[in-house]
Scaffold this motif. Structure first.
Motif, PDB file in Angstrom:
ATOM      1  N   ARG A  86       6.857  -9.589  -4.653  1.00  0.00           N
ATOM      2  CA  ARG A  86       6.537  -8.299  -5.254  1.00  0.00           C
ATOM      3  C   ARG A  86       5.822  -7.429  -4.225  1.00  0.00           C
ATOM      4  N   VAL A  87       6.125  -6.142  -4.182  1.00  0.00           N
ATOM      5  CA  VAL A  87       5.559  -5.232  -3.181  1.00  0.00           C
ATOM      6  C   VAL A  87       4.574  -4.284  -3.846  1.00  0.00           C
ATOM      7  N   LEU A  88       3.395  -4.200  -3.256  1.00  0.00           N
ATOM      8  CA  LEU A  88       2.366  -3.271  -3.701  1.00  0.00           C
ATOM      9  C   LEU A  88       1.998  -2.383  -2.519  1.00  0.00           C
ATOM     10  N   ILE A  89       2.237  -1.080  -2.650  1.00  0.00           N
ATOM     11  CA  ILE A  89       1.906  -0.127  -1.588  1.00  0.00           C
ATOM     12  C   ILE A  89       0.441   0.282  -1.727  1.00  0.00           C
ATOM     13  N   MET A 103       9.033   3.612  -5.337  1.00  0.00           N
ATOM     14  CA  MET A 103       9.652   3.073  -6.538  1.00  0.00           C
ATOM     15  C   MET A 103      11.162   2.893  -6.342  1.00  0.00           C
ATOM     16  N   GLU A 104      11.783   3.843  -5.669  1.00  0.00           N
ATOM     17  CA  GLU A 104      13.215   3.732  -5.389  1.00  0.00           C
ATOM     18  C   GLU A 104      13.502   2.551  -4.466  1.00  0.00           C
ATOM     19  N   ALA A 108       6.574  -2.539  -6.662  1.00  0.00           N
ATOM     20  CA  ALA A 108       6.072  -2.798  -8.017  1.00  0.00           C
ATOM     21  C   ALA A 108       4.780  -2.050  -8.300  1.00  0.00           C
ATOM     22  N   GLY A 109       4.188  -1.459  -7.259  1.00  0.00           N
ATOM     23  CA  GLY A 109       2.937  -0.748  -7.467  1.00  0.00           C
ATOM     24  C   GLY A 109       2.618   0.178  -6.315  1.00  0.00           C
ATOM     25  N   PHE A 110       1.736   1.144  -6.586  1.00  0.00           N
ATOM     26  CA  PHE A 110       1.354   2.132  -5.580  1.00  0.00           C
ATOM     27  C   PHE A 110      -0.089   2.527  -5.849  1.00  0.00           C
ATOM     28  N   LEU A 111      -0.976   2.212  -4.910  1.00  0.00           N
ATOM     29  CA  LEU A 111      -2.391   2.518  -5.050  1.00  0.00           C
ATOM     30  C   LEU A 111      -2.894   3.232  -3.807  1.00  0.00           C
ATOM     31  N   VAL A 112      -3.955   4.019  -3.959  1.00  0.00           N
ATOM     32  CA  VAL A 112      -4.591   4.652  -2.807  1.00  0.00           C
ATOM     33  C   VAL A 112      -5.818   3.846  -2.400  1.00  0.00           C
ATOM     34  N   LYS A 113      -6.196   3.978  -1.133  1.00  0.00           N
ATOM     35  CA  LYS A 113      -7.201   3.078  -0.564  1.00  0.00           C
ATOM     36  C   LYS A 113      -8.631   3.347  -1.010  1.00  0.00           C
TER      37      LYS A 113
END
Length: 210
Positions: A86-89, A103-104, A108-113
């Motif tokens: 699973r990939v989390l950015i 997402m494309e 599976a996720g996208f968060l800021v630092k």
């Protein structure tokens, strides 16, 4: 955390971050979680897939702007070559276009630092259960921003323009005629509402379209 104090089956995490201090801090903080183990750390995007194939992480935690290959491109490759990962950015750049591209690409996720590490650990656990985790403010911004108006070729031409290349240079790199390059540039400038190609590049980057 010492291995004897860990959960019987730890979540295996691959960490991709080009800044050594940030990478080390994240690895240290995540390693303090009882059920998380950082099994691989890489500093370049083109090292991500090879590391994933060797170490078989459950979750890959990827920055976007990495040398060699972006985290977004690496996410797409992981989807094909390591589908169980699973990939989390995790990025400094909370741009709507980046979220859509992530997402494309199968993230599976996208968060800021700037979020707390506790939230990051929770997000790692959540994506492993099949959930999609997105920073709420960024999700709202992405909805209001709308889709990327640029075509793939317009994006290619803008990317090729970033180092001050001439139209002839761009045409040679992309195997296009000079008139076609000019048409793509003109279209991209119009779509971004800018005055020239360098402003178009800047605007597209700010939106996360490039």
């Amino acid at each position: 955390m010492p291995r004897e104090h860990r959960a019987a089956k730890s979540i295996r995490v691959l960490l991709a971050e080009d800044q050594g201090m940030m990478r080390g801090a994240l690895a240290l903080l995540l390693g303090m979680e009882a059920d998380i183990e950082v099994v691989a750390q890489v500093a370049a995007g083109d090292a991500i897939v090879d590391a994933a194939l060797v170490h078989r992480p459950d979750v890959a935690l990827l920055d976007i702007e990495l040398p060699g290959m972006s985290g977004l491109d690496a996410a797409a490759e992981l989807r094909d070559q390591a589908p169980d990962c699973r990939v989390l950015i995790l990025t400094t750049f909370g741009r709507p276009g980046y979220l859509r591209r992530a997402m494309e690409g199968g993230a599976a996720g996208f968060l800021v630092k700037d979020g707390p590490v506790e939230e990051l650990a929770v997000s790692i656990r959540r994506v492993l259960t099949g959930e999609t985790v997105i920073d709420p403010a960024l999700a709202a911004a992405a909805l209001s921003a709308g889709p990327n108006p640029l075509t793939a070729r317009e994006c290619d031409v803008l990317k090729a323009s970033t180092d001050g290349a001439t139209v002839a240079d761009i045409a040679g790199r992309l195997h296009l005629s000079e008139s076609t390059v000019r048409n793509y540039l003109s279209s991209a400038i119009g779509k971004t509402g800018t005055r020239n190609r360098m402003e178009a590049v800047r605007a597209a980057r700010q939106q996360g379209w490039l």
